[in-house]
Design a protein around this motif. Sequence first.
Motif, PDB file in Angstrom:
ATOM      1  N   THR A 167      48.612  40.710  43.848  1.00  0.00           N
ATOM      2  CA  THR A 167      48.428  41.028  45.266  1.00  0.00           C
ATOM      3  C   THR A 167      47.110  41.738  45.548  1.00  0.00           C
ATOM      4  N   GLN A 168      46.673  42.612  44.650  1.00  0.00           N
ATOM      5  CA  GLN A 168      45.448  43.374  44.905  1.00  0.00           C
ATOM      6  C   GLN A 168      44.196  42.713  44.332  1.00  0.00           C
ATOM      7  N   TYR A 169      44.371  41.891  43.298  1.00  0.00           N
ATOM      8  CA  TYR A 169      43.197  41.304  42.640  1.00  0.00           C
ATOM      9  C   TYR A 169      43.232  39.781  42.605  1.00  0.00           C
ATOM     10  N   GLN A 170      44.306  39.191  43.112  1.00  0.00           N
ATOM     11  CA  GLN A 170      44.463  37.736  43.124  1.00  0.00           C
ATOM     12  C   GLN A 170      44.331  37.127  41.718  1.00  0.00           C
ATOM     13  N   LEU A 171      44.861  37.842  40.741  1.00  0.00           N
ATOM     14  CA  LEU A 171      44.856  37.348  39.358  1.00  0.00           C
ATOM     15  C   LEU A 171      46.224  36.735  39.061  1.00  0.00           C
ATOM     16  N   ASP A 172      46.203  35.455  38.723  1.00  0.00           N
ATOM     17  CA  ASP A 172      47.426  34.735  38.395  1.00  0.00           C
ATOM     18  C   ASP A 172      47.610  34.797  36.881  1.00  0.00           C
ATOM     19  N   ILE A 173      48.422  35.727  36.416  1.00  0.00           N
ATOM     20  CA  ILE A 173      48.556  35.997  34.985  1.00  0.00           C
ATOM     21  C   ILE A 173      49.645  35.108  34.391  1.00  0.00           C
TER      22      ILE A 173
END
Length: 235
Positions: A120-126
Amino acid sequence: MLNKMSMYLLLMLVSVGSQAGTIILKADDFSRGGSWYTFLQTAVKEAVPVNIGVISDDLRGSGSPKAKDILNKMQPYLNQFAFFYHGKNHNCDKASSIFLAGDLTLQNNTLRADLNLLNTQYQLDIRAFGAPCNHANEHTATALNQNKLGIWLLPYVDVTGYEGDVFTRRLNLEISPGKTDLQAFLNNLNDIPDTSDATIIVQFHPGLWKASDLENFLKATSAIENKGWTYRLLK
């Protein structure tokens, strides 16, 4: 004329169905140390795909402005990188490590909160997990399944019940965090048959590197490419 990234993508296509090996470049401890931005700029220039380990507390606490600044600067090139979850706080103490001493509830709650923060804060899809100090216990496989982390790097526990892909083999580029040993790496790489179809992790800590270590990294990736191996991004 094809640039290096185009050649990389072409090699990825050609390698499907071949016996060439695969390398996962695993860069740990994002934003820790002073050399991350230089490293990422170099990786972009040389078109080397890298998987980056993020520690969630570093992106929510006092270190977050630094991490945000690096990510903002690299925004146009982020498709060349993948990010994996490298723990909440990099605690390696055996008595209190979340993934070594924690029960299923603690691991589940930690993963859920941290993956939500990163998304949500960094748009990183882990999609991948590589624990600090490679810690894990009998609950970790279930926690990873429940949080849809489908790639597990270097688990040194029984992975029975885990539903994703597991990668356990690695070559060391460093003799200690931040200190590369190119000759040892090349010797070990050359010992692997060219016909090997193995997937091998190369782990390192580029935030701690000096200029000479970055040079060694470039020589190491040249050797990997000359061997006909390809890179994998954990997406």
